[in-house]
Design a protein around this motif. Structure first.
Motif, mmCIF file in Angstrom:
data_model
loop_
_atom_site.group_PDB
_atom_site.id
_atom_site.type_symbol
_atom_site.label_atom_id
_atom_site.label_comp_id
_atom_site.label_asym_id
_atom_site.label_seq_id
_atom_site.Cartn_x
_atom_site.Cartn_y
_atom_site.Cartn_z
ATOM 1 N N ILE A 127 18.497 12.167 -59.355
ATOM 2 C CA ILE A 127 18.016 10.915 -58.745
ATOM 3 C C ILE A 127 18.968 9.758 -59.089
ATOM 4 N N ILE A 128 19.180 8.872 -58.141
ATOM 5 C CA ILE A 128 20.058 7.708 -58.382
ATOM 6 C C ILE A 128 19.399 6.748 -59.390
ATOM 7 N N PRO A 129 20.223 5.901 -60.026
ATOM 8 C CA PRO A 129 19.674 4.935 -60.988
ATOM 9 C C PRO A 129 18.772 3.895 -60.310
ATOM 10 N N ASP A 130 17.857 3.360 -61.094
ATOM 11 C CA ASP A 130 16.859 2.420 -60.581
ATOM 12 C C ASP A 130 17.403 0.988 -60.622
ATOM 13 N N ARG A 131 17.700 0.442 -59.449
ATOM 14 C CA ARG A 131 18.303 -0.905 -59.398
ATOM 15 C C ARG A 131 17.294 -1.975 -59.787
ATOM 16 N N SER A 142 20.450 2.919 -71.421
ATOM 17 C CA SER A 142 20.731 3.651 -70.190
ATOM 18 C C SER A 142 19.543 3.424 -69.243
ATOM 19 N N VAL A 143 19.830 3.204 -67.972
ATOM 20 C CA VAL A 143 18.772 2.867 -67.014
ATOM 21 C C VAL A 143 18.170 4.150 -66.415
ATOM 22 N N GLN A 144 16.886 4.148 -66.256
ATOM 23 C CA GLN A 144 16.117 5.296 -65.730
ATOM 24 C C GLN A 144 16.492 5.631 -64.280
ATOM 25 N N GLY A 145 16.066 6.795 -63.834
ATOM 26 C CA GLY A 145 16.201 7.155 -62.418
ATOM 27 C C GLY A 145 15.255 6.302 -61.573
ATOM 28 N N ALA A 146 15.589 6.170 -60.291
ATOM 29 C CA ALA A 146 14.872 5.220 -59.423
ATOM 30 C C ALA A 146 13.485 5.725 -59.026
ATOM 31 N N LYS A 147 12.488 4.919 -59.343
ATOM 32 C CA LYS A 147 11.110 5.232 -58.931
ATOM 33 C C LYS A 147 11.033 5.391 -57.408
ATOM 34 N N ASN A 148 11.681 4.484 -56.695
ATOM 35 C CA ASN A 148 11.536 4.504 -55.237
ATOM 36 C C ASN A 148 12.327 5.632 -54.581
ATOM 37 N N SER A 149 13.071 6.366 -55.409
ATOM 38 C CA SER A 149 13.812 7.500 -54.887
ATOM 39 C C SER A 149 13.144 8.809 -55.286
ATOM 40 N N SER A 171 3.797 7.010 -64.431
ATOM 41 C CA SER A 171 2.516 7.542 -63.951
ATOM 42 C C SER A 171 2.619 7.920 -62.466
ATOM 43 N N ASP A 172 3.461 7.229 -61.694
ATOM 44 C CA ASP A 172 3.621 7.609 -60.282
ATOM 45 C C ASP A 172 4.273 8.986 -60.135
ATOM 46 N N VAL A 173 5.145 9.340 -61.070
ATOM 47 C CA VAL A 173 5.753 10.676 -61.021
ATOM 48 C C VAL A 173 4.692 11.720 -61.383
ATOM 49 N N GLU A 174 3.859 11.388 -62.388
ATOM 50 C CA GLU A 174 2.754 12.294 -62.752
ATOM 51 C C GLU A 174 1.845 12.532 -61.548
ATOM 52 N N THR A 175 1.560 11.452 -60.810
ATOM 53 C CA THR A 175 0.701 11.591 -59.627
ATOM 54 C C THR A 175 1.373 12.495 -58.595
#
Ligand code: UD1
Length: 417
Positions: free
Chosen positions: A229-233, A17-24, A48-52
């Protein structure tokens, strides 16, 4: 410092299963600050960007907890309007908090984002739009002081380039500004629509996201909301590439095929078979990948710049010579020097890369130079003969949720140490 070890050659098969989109998730988390209420965001990847982002939200004085893939933000109270230098350095895209913090507090102090691994990352379009909305910007000791003395007001804005970050910041600032804002030549990326959908569910009035003209009718106040959050393309493209270079066949679940048209087209051009069924995509590799007509990174719905390194790694194994043109960032080919360690034949000049595909690659010791460049090294290592070591994997951890576990599920011989 941890590293990834990959023994190449295993054919990837199976389902993930694909993760939620980082850029979203980053702009949506920034938007929760604007709501002044309790927001629950689902399908947040562990990055780590979500942690930040969580640290930034807490630093602003709001409550923020991540449990599994859900982040809960309580922004009823907010005590600061500053994003300190250390957090800004951890994640350049923290600039997306600018619009949200000004919208909520009437001012924001952020450390100047400067350059990053991909070259200069100017924010002149963000700042110029905010000035039109009543913000005064001064720069002092590397900090940008942005103040809307009389409050934010709506404006007619034309972007000279459809910048994703600028479009997000304008939407955030305009959501609770006095009056209406129109963004002409807005970015059309699906992540923009995700942000607008979240804000609309929190009481905003944003129309036209996904098109190049976005209208925002400023509302007095937002309220709490729940959103997934939408899926990460780009993560999806990465796993497709891993299957393509190992002669594999994998199914990706929780994807949005309509967001992936240019990516799916690329894999078809390489000779892969792709099958779409609702929110899942199955990709099967051909006996030998083939060259593709020139690929150019462009704004959505063009080929995404973030998928450039991923495509290039695939082309290193395709029969024939392919050309990739990077049109968005100036300095995005640094990882190609690392790819060459695997025996890849890549020549770059300016924004052009010429790739002469090889029948096979050999294992290498290499280091990530940036997030997507790091993903390209993982792809090469999965196909290469022998054991490869990939260092500086903190770049990869910025954008991929458990890439090691996912690839192991698909049959890769991979470990982190
Ligand atoms: C970019 C990508 C986005 C990707 C994100 C994360 C595009 C158009 N944008 O978004 O898809 O998800 O990286 O890797 O593909 N620029 C200026 N002035 C500004 C803002 C931008 O000159 O104020 C220029 C940049 O230098 C760059 C281009 O515009 O050449 C793209 O910028 P932008 O879309 O803003 O970048 P990000 O928001 O980081």
């Amino acid at each position: 410092m941890s590293e990834i070890l990959i023994k190449g050659g295993n054919r990837l098969t199976g389902k993930i299963s694909v993760q939620g989109a980082k850029n979203s998730v980053l702009p949506v988390l920034a938007a929760t600050v604007l709501c002044g209420d309790r927001c629950v965001i689902h399908n947040c990847p562990t990055l780590s960007d979500v942690e930040t982002s969580v640290k930034i939200i807490r630093n602003l004085g709001c409550g923020c907890e991540k449990t599994g893939n859900t982040v809960t933000v309580d922004s009823r109270e907010i005590t600061s309007f500053e994003i300190p230098d250390d957090l800004m350095r951890e994640m350049r895209s923290s600039v997306v908090f600018l619009g949200a913090v000004i919208g909520r507090m009437g001012k924001a102090y952020i450390s100047s984002p400067g350059g990053c691994e991909l070259g200069p990352r100017p924010i002149d379009l963000h700042l110029s739009a905010l000035k039109h909305m009543g913000v005064t910007v001064t720069e002092e000791h590397g900090y940008l002081h942005c103040t809307a003395e009389q409050g934010l007001h709506g404006a007619e804005i034309h972007l000279t380039f459809p910048s994703v970050g600028a479009t997000e910041n304008i939407i955030l600032a305009a959501a609770t500004a006095k009056g209406n804002t129109t963004i002409h030549n807005a970015a059309k990326e699906p992540e923009i629509s995700d942000l607008a959908d979240f804000l609309n569910s929190a009481g905003a009035r944003i129309y036209g996201s996904g098109s190049d003209t976005i209208q925002i009718y400023g509302v007095e106040k937002l309220h709490g909301a729940e959103h997934a959050i939408i899926p990460d393309r780009i993560a999806a493209a990465t796993y497709m590439a891993c299957a393509a270079v190992t002669g594999g066949k994998i199914t990706l679940e929780n994807v949005m095929p309509p967001h992936m048209v240019s990516i799916l087209w690329f894999f078809k051009e390489c000779g892969c078979e792709t099958e779409i069924s609702g929110k899942s995509v199955t990709v099967s590799a051909p006996e030998r990948l083939c060259r593709v007509p020139t690929v150019r990174s462009l704004v959505y719905p063009g080929f995404p710049t973030d998928a450039g390194p991923i495509a290039l790694a695939v082309l290193c194994l395709a029969e024939g010579t392919s050309v990739f043109v990077e049109n968005i960032f100036e300095n995005r080919f640094r990882y190609t020097d690392e790819l060459k360690r695997f025996g890849a034949q890549v020549k770059t000049q300016g924004k052009i890369a010429v790739v002469e595909g090889r029948p096979a690659l050999s294992a290498a010791d290499c280091a990530c130079t940036d997030l997507r460049g790091g993903a390209a090294l993982v792809i090469a290592a999965l196909a290469a003969d022998g054991v490869s070591t990939i260092k500086e994997i903190h770049h990869i951890e910025r954008g991929y949720d458990d890439i090691v576990g996912n690839l192991r599920t698909l049959g890769a011989d991979i470990q982190e140490q």
